[in-house]
Design a protein around this motif. Structure first.
Motif, PDB file in Angstrom:
ATOM      1  N   SER A  35       0.831  -1.202   0.000  1.00 57.64           N
ATOM      2  CA  SER A  35       0.000   0.000   0.000  1.00 57.64           C
ATOM      3  C   SER A  35       0.861   1.247   0.000  1.00 57.64           C
ATOM      4  O   SER A  35       1.952   1.262   0.566  1.00 57.64           O
ATOM      5  N   CYS A  36       0.358   2.291  -0.643  1.00 58.78           N
ATOM      6  CA  CYS A  36       1.074   3.558  -0.681  1.00 58.78           C
ATOM      7  C   CYS A  36       0.100   4.685  -1.005  1.00 58.78           C
ATOM      8  O   CYS A  36      -1.005   4.448  -1.472  1.00 58.78           O
ATOM      9  N   ASN A  37       0.524   5.881  -0.738  1.00 58.59           N
ATOM     10  CA  ASN A  37      -0.217   7.079  -1.120  1.00 58.59           C
ATOM     11  C   ASN A  37       0.467   7.638  -2.354  1.00 58.59           C
ATOM     12  O   ASN A  37       1.627   7.992  -2.302  1.00 58.59           O
ATOM     13  N   GLY A  38      -0.230   7.690  -3.456  1.00 61.06           N
ATOM     14  CA  GLY A  38       0.431   8.133  -4.663  1.00 61.06           C
ATOM     15  C   GLY A  38      -0.337   9.146  -5.473  1.00 61.06           C
ATOM     16  O   GLY A  38       0.203   9.761  -6.364  1.00 61.06           O
ATOM     17  N   GLY A  39      -1.605   9.313  -5.195  1.00 59.36           N
ATOM     18  CA  GLY A  39      -2.385  10.265  -5.968  1.00 59.36           C
ATOM     19  C   GLY A  39      -2.442   9.915  -7.450  1.00 59.36           C
ATOM     20  O   GLY A  39      -2.409  10.797  -8.285  1.00 59.36           O
TER      21      GLY A  39
END
Length: 83
Positions: A35-39
């Motif tokens: 999981s990651c925040n990437g927009g």
């Protein structure tokens, strides 16, 4: 003392409830999620997948986006010597 014991037991019960059994591909490889925040940019998830699987690489199973959280589901490839 009683209060600490109560909280310790409570945390153990919650930890047991939140874990799920591992999932496997048809050929028996365990799957994982990164999981990651990437927009919208998947490069951070892909970097994390490469780190997790090492030189053998990985097979992407699916991608999902929920709110601002991106999740990449994958299975690490086996090296040629493990077949």
């Amino acid at each position: 003392m009683k209060n600490g014991l109560f909280w310790g037991i409570g945390l153990l019960v919650l930890a047991g409830c939140s874990s799920a059994p591992p999932l496997f591909t048809a050929d028996g490889r365990p799957t994982m999620q990164v999981s990651c925040n990437g927009g919208g940019d998947w490069s951070e998830c892909e970097r994390r997948a490469k780190v997790a699987c090492g030189d053998g690489g990985y097979d992407e199973l699916t991608r999902s986006i929920k709110s601002d959280q991106q999740t990449l589901y994958l299975a690490c490839r086996r090296s040629a010597t493990t077949y």
